[in-house]
Scaffold this motif. Structure first.
Motif, short mmCIF file in Angstrom:
data_model
loop_
_atom_site.label_atom_id
_atom_site.label_comp_id
_atom_site.label_asym_id
_atom_site.label_seq_id
_atom_site.Cartn_x
_atom_site.Cartn_y
_atom_site.Cartn_z
N SER A 173 0.87 -1.18 0.00
CA SER A 173 0.00 0.00 0.00
C SER A 173 0.89 1.22 0.00
N LYS A 174 0.31 2.38 -0.24
CA LYS A 174 1.10 3.62 -0.28
C LYS A 174 1.80 3.87 1.05
N ASN A 229 5.91 3.79 1.63
CA ASN A 229 6.57 5.02 2.06
C ASN A 229 7.27 4.84 3.41
N PRO A 232 3.34 1.95 -9.39
CA PRO A 232 2.30 2.81 -8.82
C PRO A 232 2.75 4.27 -8.81
N TYR A 257 2.50 6.49 -6.61
CA TYR A 257 3.06 6.98 -5.35
C TYR A 257 4.51 6.55 -5.13
N ASP A 293 -0.32 -4.79 -8.17
CA ASP A 293 0.22 -3.52 -7.69
C ASP A 293 0.67 -2.63 -8.85
#
Length: 613
Positions: A280-281, A285, A309, A311, A343
């Motif tokens: 996930s983002k 991160n 993605p 991000y 993804d």
């Protein structure tokens, strides 16, 4: 600066790196891990070692899920040993997928040069007998451009339980036509055709049993002995595996949330060393900010054919691994981010099913299945000359040709390389067939008229298709916790056809145009399960789902099935049919209009004027 590696890792190189840089820090126990993380972990500790590794799971569904991921990455290295159901050979002429899995796994266990991963359960190991260890002398290897007597191959097939038939469609059958042997080996997803010239093998090829089209040309083929009931030993398979020092045994357990835990040793403690997280983002991160040396890899079959993605930081280097997994994962402690097909933007994950025949069933009805299938006097259609009558095979110009006779007494000889222009005449009764003439241009005129009609129909279809491609006005959310819970509650193992259909449906729901898809399958083949999973994704996206059935009885059956699966999640399912009184129907319609119903099941009553959302 955007850094994207053009070169990539082969799978075996990645597995060696994963073992050295990730697993060596956590040698005892891993988990909780996602299915993809667990599969890659198991492959990394096993693929570069000699011998077999047996993975014991708590249930067959867990074993099958891990096997599916490993098979998609390393098909020649992965085996599945299910629990034995009905006795083998119970239905004459039918070989179940379960039986084929069992024979393939036992064959791997019975050879001296063992290698690979076998996914199974304690129940399966205790319920089967151990196979005798075989030598290579019991195999038959056939090589192209080398001599191998046809009688030896046929004798082998008869000895190991294969049955002769006119045309090969199912496993454990073979057919002989002149110097050609067609055989559907128990361990192959497609039949093989061996063509002889005397005792010399001229060609070996895998082919589609329905269309007869070549799938792949081979240089050699191995005929492996089967493991028949009478040849098993008195020792249980569990005892055989446990006592053999050349076989490593690992255990897999299920954790909360549906993840997996791998125990490499029985003495492992309860502390989980290596943990994976879904991509996930936020997860990505956090991983990159906590560890600037985090390794990022993308699993994709084609070099450079992926879009990361939005991000993901452009400055970070990404390396490609030539393979395919559906879902990525993150190992934050060792610093590894793995992106799977789901993804990546615009990426499509292909389901690899072990026994699904390559090439599909398309064109079965209209293609010439085999020359031996043609009958004297049968009407055939030539694309250029029209309808003629089959008059056998004749040799012309050094080529063996199909002879077609036409209305004016003329004939056309069609060589082997032009057989694709011949088609069976369908939809016309035998007594009303009108032969074409080679002198007149009636066939050309008919083709011209039909082309005009076809163009007009094509324009109408394109217009309708353009209207259908209009946006539905919203996008369904990605599969969430409810969807995963519904998948986990499915009491059976999904078939290859089910997985493929569900993948297509989920892909359609992720696009802006409305879905326009028909799911076909026989009774009891799992169509309702596809509808259930599509419905729960729609519910998770805040949409009301209508499920319309053709009969009241079927609507009631669907209501029971949906309620059983959705009630534990708090999803409100209602039934609108004549099984409800008028008062009950009014209450249900009012509840629907207030937004208190998530799934409404019924007959055509659903589209009545008084039903509003």
């Amino acid at each position: 600066v955007v850094s994207r590696e053009n070169t990539g890792w082969e799978l075996d190189s990645f597995f060696r790196w994963y073992e050295k840089c990730v697993l060596n820090k956590y040698p005892k126990k891993t988990g909780p891990l996602s299915a993809e993380a667990a599969a890659i972990t198991l492959l990394s500790v096993s693929i570069n070692r000699d011998g077999l590794v047996v993975i014991i799971s708590p249930n067959e569904k867990t074993a099958s899920a891990l096997y599916s991921v490993c098979y998609g990455l390393c098909p020649d290295f992965s085996f599945f040993l299910p629990e034995q159901g009905s006795p083998r050979g119970g239905v004459p002429g039918f070989v179940s997928e379960s039986q084929r899995y069992i024979e393939e796994s036992l064959s791997a266990l019975s050879t001296k040069s063992r290698f690979g991963l076998i996914f199974t359960t304690n129940k399966a190991l205790c319920g089967l007998s151990a196979p005798p260890v075989r030598t290579n002398d019991e195999e038959i290897n056939v090589y192209i451009k080398k001599k191998k007597k046809m009688v030896d191959v046929l004798s082998f097939l008869d000895r190991w339980g294969y049955h002769q038939t006119d045309r090969v469609v199912n496993p454990l059958y073979y057919a002989v036509r002149g110097g050609i042997i067609d055989v559907f080996l128990f361990h192959s997803r497609n039949p093989v055709r061996i063509e002889y010239f005397g005792d010399m093998v001229e060609s070996i090829r895998l082919f589609n049993p329905y269309s007869q089209r070549t799938i792949k040309k081979l240089k050699q083929i191995a005929f492996l002995p089967r493991l028949l009931e009478k040849q098993t030993t008195s020792e249980s398979l569990f005892s055989f595996v446990s006592s053999d020092s050349s076989i490593n045994i690992y255990s897999v357990e299920r954790c909360g949330g549906g993840d997996y835990q791998i125990l490499f040793n029985k003495e492992d403690g309860d502390v989980s060393c290596l943990k994976s997280e879904n991509i996930s983002k936020g997860v990505v991160n956090n991983a990159l900010s906590e560890n600037t040396k985090t390794t990022c890899v993308v699993f994709s079959d084609k070099p450079g054919d992926f879009t990361l993605p939005s991000y993901f930081p452009e400055k970070h280097t990404v390396q490609q691994v030539f393979g395919s997994i559906e879902n990525g994962f993150c190992l934050s402690v060792p610093g590894l981010i793995v992106f799977g097909s789901k993804d990546l933007s615009g990426s499509h994950f292909n389901i690899n099913s072990r026994w699904m025949v390559d090439g599909g069933h398309s064109g079965v009805a209209s293609e010439i299945i085999d020359i031996s299938d043609l009958g004297w006097g049968e009407p055939l259609v030539h694309e250029d000359f029209g309808i003629g009558i089959y008059r056998g095979l004749e040799k012309t110009g050094g080529n063996e040709c199909v002879k077609l006779k036409y209305a004016d007494g003329g004939a056309v000889y069609v060589p082997v390389y032009s057989f694709n222009k011949l088609h069976r005449l369908v939809g016309v009764s035998p007594g009303s067939v009108k032969l074409s003439s080679l002198r007149l241009k009636s066939w050309s005129r008919k083709k011209g008229v039909i082309k005009k009609h076809a163009k007009r129909i094509a324009k109408e279809l394109l217009k309708n298709h353009a209207l259908r491609l209009g946006s539905r006005g919203f996008l369904y959310e990605k599969e969430g916790d409810f969807y995963r819970a519904v998948c986990e509650s499915f009491p059976f193992q999904e078939t290859g056809g089910q997985l493929s259909a569900m993948q297509d449906v989920m892909s359609d729901m992720g696009k802006r145009p409305p879905m326009d898809r028909l799911i076909c399958g026989d009774v009891g083949f799992g169509k309702t399960e596809i509808a259930i999973r599509a419905s729960i994704r729609a519910v998770e996206s805040g949409r009301l789902v209508f499920v319309m059935a053709p009969t009241t009885v079927l609507a009631n059956q669907h209501y029971i099935s949906f309620t059983k699966r959705f009630f534990p999640l708090g999803v409100h399912v209602e039934l609108l049919s004549r099984f409800r009184t008028k008062t009950e129907q009014k209450k249900i319609i009012a509840s629907v209009s207030r937004g208190n119903v998530d799934v409404l099941i019924g007959t055509h009553r659903l589209i009545s004027d008084d039903v509003h959302t």
